[in-house]
Design an enzyme around this catalytic site. Structure first.
Site, PDB file in Angstrom:
ATOM      1  N   GLY A  58       0.843  -1.202   0.000  1.00 46.99           N
ATOM      2  CA  GLY A  58       0.000   0.000   0.000  1.00 46.99           C
ATOM      3  C   GLY A  58       0.875   1.247   0.000  1.00 46.99           C
ATOM      4  O   GLY A  58       1.792   1.364   0.796  1.00 46.99           O
ATOM      5  N   ASP A 107       0.210   1.845   7.992  1.00 43.89           N
ATOM      6  CA  ASP A 107      -0.277   1.060   9.133  1.00 43.89           C
ATOM      7  C   ASP A 107       0.632   1.107  10.347  1.00 43.89           C
ATOM      8  O   ASP A 107       0.197   0.764  11.443  1.00 43.89           O
ATOM      9  CB  ASP A 107      -0.441  -0.412   8.727  1.00 43.89           C
ATOM     10  CG  ASP A 107      -1.403  -0.577   7.570  1.00 43.89           C
ATOM     11  OD1 ASP A 107      -1.390  -1.649   6.935  1.00 43.89           O
ATOM     12  OD2 ASP A 107      -2.150   0.373   7.269  1.00 43.89           O
ATOM     13  N   ARG A 131      -5.359  -2.034   8.738  1.00 46.35           N
ATOM     14  CA  ARG A 131      -5.382  -3.511   8.701  1.00 46.35           C
ATOM     15  C   ARG A 131      -5.677  -4.032  10.106  1.00 46.35           C
ATOM     16  O   ARG A 131      -6.571  -3.524  10.778  1.00 46.35           O
ATOM     17  CB  ARG A 131      -4.082  -4.070   8.158  1.00 46.35           C
ATOM     18  CG  ARG A 131      -4.023  -4.097   6.641  1.00 46.35           C
ATOM     19  CD  ARG A 131      -3.867  -5.518   6.084  1.00 46.35           C
ATOM     20  NE  ARG A 131      -4.107  -5.553   4.656  1.00 46.35           N
ATOM     21  CZ  ARG A 131      -3.177  -5.258   3.726  1.00 46.35           C
ATOM     22  NH1 ARG A 131      -1.966  -4.922   4.112  1.00 46.35           N
ATOM     23  NH2 ARG A 131      -3.463  -5.291   2.442  1.00 46.35           N
ATOM     24  N   ARG A 183     -23.374   9.788  11.322  1.00 46.23           N
ATOM     25  CA  ARG A 183     -22.646   9.947  10.052  1.00 46.23           C
ATOM     26  C   ARG A 183     -21.510   8.912  10.081  1.00 46.23           C
ATOM     27  O   ARG A 183     -20.729   8.894  11.034  1.00 46.23           O
ATOM     28  CB  ARG A 183     -22.064  11.347   9.952  1.00 46.23           C
ATOM     29  CG  ARG A 183     -23.114  12.415   9.737  1.00 46.23           C
ATOM     30  CD  ARG A 183     -22.498  13.804   9.811  1.00 46.23           C
ATOM     31  NE  ARG A 183     -23.431  14.839   9.331  1.00 46.23           N
ATOM     32  CZ  ARG A 183     -23.143  16.131   9.281  1.00 46.23           C
ATOM     33  NH1 ARG A 183     -21.940  16.560   9.688  1.00 46.23           N
ATOM     34  NH2 ARG A 183     -24.031  16.999   8.844  1.00 46.23           N
TER      35      ARG A 183
HETATM   36  O1  F6P Z   1      -1.399  -1.668   4.085  1.00 48.62           O
HETATM   37  C1  F6P Z   1      -1.836  -0.378   3.831  1.00 48.62           C
HETATM   38  C2  F6P Z   1      -3.310  -0.368   3.551  1.00 48.62           C
HETATM   39  O2  F6P Z   1      -3.694   0.930   3.265  1.00 48.62           O
HETATM   40  C3  F6P Z   1      -4.158  -0.915   4.687  1.00 48.62           C
HETATM   41  O3  F6P Z   1      -4.328   0.007   5.746  1.00 48.62           O
HETATM   42  C4  F6P Z   1      -5.430  -1.238   3.955  1.00 48.62           C
HETATM   43  O4  F6P Z   1      -6.264  -2.159   4.637  1.00 48.62           O
HETATM   44  C5  F6P Z   1      -4.885  -1.838   2.671  1.00 48.62           C
HETATM   45  O5  F6P Z   1      -3.624  -1.204   2.430  1.00 48.62           O
HETATM   46  C6  F6P Z   1      -5.753  -1.646   1.462  1.00 48.62           C
HETATM   47  O6  F6P Z   1      -5.187  -2.448   0.451  1.00 48.62           O
HETATM   48  P1  F6P Z   1      -5.298  -2.057  -1.111  1.00 48.62           P
HETATM   49  O7  F6P Z   1      -4.316  -0.941  -1.346  1.00 48.62           O
HETATM   50  O8  F6P Z   1      -4.893  -3.330  -1.804  1.00 48.62           O
HETATM   51  O9  F6P Z   1      -6.719  -1.651  -1.363  1.00 48.62           O
END
Ligand code: F6P
Length: 339
Positions: A10, A125, A169, A262
């Site tokens: 990510g 994260d 995560r 919300r």
């Molecule tokens: O690992 C970073 C992150 O942003 C997490 O916080 C999130 O759950 C995940 O990547 C989302 O994954 P992707 O970029 O594959 O949608």
């Protein structure tokens, strides 16, 4: 020396600054830098680009990675031979791999195959062990706080409680920091200990005490007892996609309180943002230390800022697990700091 670099997993803020500092340092000492596109996918496909600071300069102070990223797992796909062939074809002497535990897990494997590798911790994260911070986390917290705080007056003006879901995560670092940087009266982390009932009670009490609509921070990775979310999608490394749990929490909250909240899923907003000065400084430290280690012949390591000191730890130790919040700390210290 011919250096190679990839950015995986990510994305976040700070990566482009890291790439710029890396190019700047290597150019100054007569080394070359090759960037592999889309993380390990570019290494499997030998999809690479020669990098220099002039081309990277316009990307400074912008989020994400100009190399692109991809959740490609060459170990699972049995393509490490292609990775090695690309390195041979490009005459790469050493690789610098930036990313989270999945990206660095493959980097550790490449190192064990005998290739010179240094890793650099990056993910919003902040769930990597043996580093105080991962690149991008500080900017993500700032993003979350700025965006959520910009909505508080509207929530109060319309007397609407807000449930704000943040990424992270299965670790609560982002939620914890967001709760401290907003007027949140409740915060649910995957590590616990706050459960839904307590969150609801805290929100009711906040409204009664202050007369203002309340704010709860919910981490995307929380478990909701008694709630079956069905089969959730997984990525190439087996990570479960749990985004959207805030809506389930919102429904339960409305039934319990009669107040329709919300629900604000922060999502990819937290991956954007102009890199914070802290992250730019971290990018500089990580870039210089990675080059120093390789020039000193020290590889199979991850650069890190640990206990406030820039140092290196074995890649294999990092790749083997994650860093979680301490539930005891959350129970004894954190809860009482909430609004
Ligand atoms: O690992 C970073 C992150 O942003 C997490 O916080 C999130 O759950 C995940 O990547 C989302 O994954 P992707 O970029 O594959 O949608």
């Amino acid at each position: 020396m011919n250096f190679g670099v990839l950015t995986g997993g990510g994305d976040s803020a700070g990566i482009n600054d890291f790439l710029y500092f890396l190019a700047k340092r290597l150019e100054s000492e007569g080394h070359t830098l090759t960037g592999f596109r889309s993380s390990w996918l570019g290494m499997v496909n030998n999809d690479a680009i020669s990098l220099n600071s002039a081309m990277l300069a316009p990307h400074r102070h912008t989020p994400s990675t100009m190399l692109g990223s991809e959740r490609k797992n060459p170990i699972k796909d049995g393509q490490m031979d292609q990775v090695l062939a690309s390195l041979e074809d490009r005459k790469i002497d050493a690789m610098i791999c930036m990313g989270g535990d999945d990206t660095l897990g493959v980097a550790a494997h490449l190192s064990e195959l005998g290739f010179k590798v240094v890793g650099a911790p990056q993910t919003i994260d902040n769930d990597l062990r043996f580093t105080d911070y991962t690149l991008g986390y500080d900017t993500a917290v700032r993003q979350a706080a700025t965006c959520i705080n910009s909505m508080i007056n509207s929530n109060v003006g319309h007397d609407k409680d807000m449930i704000a879901e943040v990424m992270g995560r299965d670790a609560g670092w982002l939620a914890f920091a967001t709760a401290l940087n907003t007027p949140a009266c409740a915060c649910m982390c995957p590590e616990g200990p706050m459960e839904l009932e307590e969150m609801i009670e805290r929100m009711k009490e906040y409204k009664k005490r202050t007369g203002r609509a309340g704010l709860a921070i919910v981490s995307e990775g929380i478990e909701l007892k008694g709630v079956d979310r069905g089969e959730l999608r997984k990525d190439a490394f087996g990570n479960v996609y749990t985004a959207g749990v805030g809506h389930i929490v919102g429904d339960i909250y409305e039934k319990a309180t009669g107040r329709k909240p919300r629900v604000q899923v922060m999502g990819y907003l937290l991956r954007g943002g102009i890199p914070s000065p802290f992250d730019v400084d971290l990018a500089l430290s990580f870039a210089n230390l990675a080059v120093d280690l390789i020039l000193e012949g020290k590889t199979g390591l991850m650069v890190t800022r640990l206990e406030g000191r820039d140092q290196a730890v074995p890649l294999r130790d990092v790749a083997g697990g994650k860093k979680y919040m301490d539930p005891k700390f959350l129970e004894t210290q954190f809860k009482r700091m909430l609004a």
